[in-house]
Design a protein around this motif. Structure first.
Motif, PDB file in Angstrom:
ATOM      1  N   ILE A  31      31.149  46.938  31.511  1.00 32.12           N
ATOM      2  CA  ILE A  31      31.778  46.501  32.751  1.00 32.12           C
ATOM      3  C   ILE A  31      31.338  45.088  33.072  1.00 32.12           C
ATOM      4  N   ASN A  32      32.308  44.245  33.266  1.00 29.69           N
ATOM      5  CA  ASN A  32      32.038  42.870  33.658  1.00 29.69           C
ATOM      6  C   ASN A  32      32.080  42.738  35.178  1.00 29.69           C
ATOM      7  N   THR A  33      33.244  42.975  35.727  1.00 30.16           N
ATOM      8  CA  THR A  33      33.450  42.821  37.157  1.00 30.16           C
ATOM      9  C   THR A  33      34.062  44.094  37.729  1.00 30.16           C
ATOM     10  N   MET A  34      33.600  44.486  38.892  1.00 25.95           N
ATOM     11  CA  MET A  34      34.229  45.563  39.640  1.00 25.95           C
ATOM     12  C   MET A  34      34.553  45.049  41.032  1.00 25.95           C
ATOM     13  N   ALA A  35      35.666  45.509  41.557  1.00 23.03           N
ATOM     14  CA  ALA A  35      36.142  44.982  42.823  1.00 23.03           C
ATOM     15  C   ALA A  35      36.967  46.018  43.557  1.00 23.03           C
ATOM     16  N   TRP A  36      37.144  45.769  44.837  1.00 26.21           N
ATOM     17  CA  TRP A  36      38.033  46.546  45.679  1.00 26.21           C
ATOM     18  C   TRP A  36      39.115  45.644  46.240  1.00 26.21           C
ATOM     19  N   TYR A  37      40.341  46.100  46.126  1.00 24.25           N
ATOM     20  CA  TYR A  37      41.492  45.454  46.728  1.00 24.25           C
ATOM     21  C   TYR A  37      42.096  46.400  47.752  1.00 24.25           C
ATOM     22  N   ARG A  38      42.947  45.850  48.593  1.00 22.39           N
ATOM     23  CA  ARG A  38      43.690  46.693  49.513  1.00 22.39           C
ATOM     24  C   ARG A  38      45.062  46.103  49.760  1.00 22.39           C
ATOM     25  N   GLN A  39      45.974  46.966  50.112  1.00 24.40           N
ATOM     26  CA  GLN A  39      47.319  46.547  50.435  1.00 24.40           C
ATOM     27  C   GLN A  39      47.761  47.279  51.695  1.00 24.40           C
ATOM     28  N   ALA A  40      47.928  46.515  52.755  1.00 24.06           N
ATOM     29  CA  ALA A  40      48.356  47.055  54.025  1.00 24.06           C
ATOM     30  C   ALA A  40      49.874  47.053  54.088  1.00 24.06           C
ATOM     31  N   PRO A  41      50.441  47.853  54.963  1.00 23.11           N
ATOM     32  CA  PRO A  41      51.901  47.890  55.090  1.00 23.11           C
ATOM     33  C   PRO A  41      52.482  46.511  55.371  1.00 23.11           C
ATOM     34  N   GLY A  42      53.463  46.119  54.584  1.00 22.07           N
ATOM     35  CA  GLY A  42      54.125  44.850  54.778  1.00 22.07           C
ATOM     36  C   GLY A  42      53.345  43.641  54.303  1.00 22.07           C
ATOM     37  N   LYS A  43      52.224  43.840  53.645  1.00 19.75           N
ATOM     38  CA  LYS A  43      51.403  42.732  53.192  1.00 19.75           C
ATOM     39  C   LYS A  43      51.186  42.794  51.682  1.00 19.75           C
ATOM     40  N   GLN A  44      50.790  41.657  51.136  1.00 14.16           N
ATOM     41  CA  GLN A  44      50.447  41.598  49.730  1.00 14.16           C
ATOM     42  C   GLN A  44      49.061  42.187  49.489  1.00 14.16           C
ATOM     43  N   GLU A  46      45.338  42.257  48.565  1.00 15.31           N
ATOM     44  CA  GLU A  46      44.316  41.247  48.742  1.00 15.31           C
ATOM     45  C   GLU A  46      42.971  41.746  48.236  1.00 15.31           C
ATOM     46  N   LEU A  47      42.162  40.816  47.803  1.00 14.15           N
ATOM     47  CA  LEU A  47      40.807  41.130  47.368  1.00 14.15           C
ATOM     48  C   LEU A  47      39.929  41.366  48.582  1.00 14.15           C
ATOM     49  N   VAL A  48      39.225  42.483  48.588  1.00 11.97           N
ATOM     50  CA  VAL A  48      38.329  42.830  49.673  1.00 11.97           C
ATOM     51  C   VAL A  48      36.896  42.449  49.334  1.00 11.97           C
ATOM     52  N   ALA A  49      36.441  42.864  48.179  1.00 13.67           N
ATOM     53  CA  ALA A  49      35.073  42.602  47.760  1.00 13.67           C
ATOM     54  C   ALA A  49      34.985  42.715  46.253  1.00 13.67           C
ATOM     55  N   SER A  50      34.079  41.974  45.670  1.00 13.77           N
ATOM     56  CA  SER A  50      33.887  42.021  44.233  1.00 13.77           C
ATOM     57  C   SER A  50      32.413  41.913  43.906  1.00 13.77           C
ATOM     58  N   SER A  51      32.069  42.437  42.754  1.00 14.11           N
ATOM     59  CA  SER A  51      30.687  42.406  42.279  1.00 14.11           C
ATOM     60  C   SER A  51      30.702  42.030  40.808  1.00 14.11           C
ATOM     61  N   SER A  52      30.043  40.946  40.492  1.00 14.94           N
ATOM     62  CA  SER A  52      29.970  40.468  39.120  1.00 14.94           C
ATOM     63  C   SER A  52      28.574  39.935  38.874  1.00 14.94           C
ATOM     64  N   ALA A  96      38.579  46.984  37.863  1.00 11.85           N
ATOM     65  CA  ALA A  96      37.478  46.629  36.987  1.00 11.85           C
ATOM     66  C   ALA A  96      37.984  45.808  35.827  1.00 11.85           C
ATOM     67  N   VAL A  97      37.200  44.849  35.441  1.00 14.34           N
ATOM     68  CA  VAL A  97      37.419  44.121  34.206  1.00 14.34           C
ATOM     69  C   VAL A  97      36.352  44.605  33.237  1.00 14.34           C
ATOM     70  N   VAL A  98      36.788  45.227  32.162  1.00 15.34           N
ATOM     71  CA  VAL A  98      35.862  45.829  31.219  1.00 15.34           C
ATOM     72  C   VAL A  98      35.996  45.154  29.863  1.00 15.34           C
ATOM     73  N   GLY A  99      34.893  45.111  29.147  1.00 14.34           N
ATOM     74  CA  GLY A  99      34.898  44.606  27.795  1.00 14.34           C
ATOM     75  C   GLY A  99      35.026  45.747  26.820  1.00 14.34           C
TER      76      GLY A  99
END
Length: 119
Positions: A31-44, A46-52, A96-99
């Motif tokens: 595992i290289n990077t792990m992150a949380w995204y979210r998508q609210a109604p009517g919105k694109q 978006e990145l919430v948080a990431s850990s690398s 996640a971005v995994v190798g």
């Protein structure tokens, strides 16, 4: 090959807390990077948080309220959410971005889990 399984979504009142979990599983991978995204109604989405590595990043809208953490041994990433607001309502996705080999990377998405913050 690699799957992300999420849990922890649900309904919570404004001001409350919720913890999302995401577990990566599959054949041998790193595992290289792990992150949380979210998508609210009517919105694109978006990145919430990431850990690398040893670094973490947060969207301005969640700084001071959300905390991302990783348990490397369990291939797990957590998102602790506190002081939740109605505008936090969204479908949250683990990413996640995994190798999978030398200089080979794969981006993997979870199925999404709905977080609803009531007024």
């Amino acid at each position: 090959q690699v799957q992300l399984v999420e849990s922890g979504g649900g309904l919570v009142q404004a001001g409350g807390s919720l913890r999302l979990s995401c577990v990566a599983s599959g054949r041998r991978f790193s595992i290289n990077t792990m992150a949380w995204y979210r998508q609210a109604p009517g919105k694109q989405r978006e990145l919430v948080a990431s850990s690398s590595g040893g670094s973490t990043n947060y969207a301005d809208s969640v700084k001071g309220r959300f905390t991302i953490s990783r348990d490397t041994a369990k291939n797990t990433v957590l998102l602790q959410m506190s002081s939740l607001k109605p505008e936090d309502t969204a479908v949250y996705y683990c990413n996640a971005v995994v190798g999978t080999g030398p200089n080979r990377y794969l981006e993997v998405w979870g199925q999404g889990t709905l977080v609803t913050v009531s007024t």
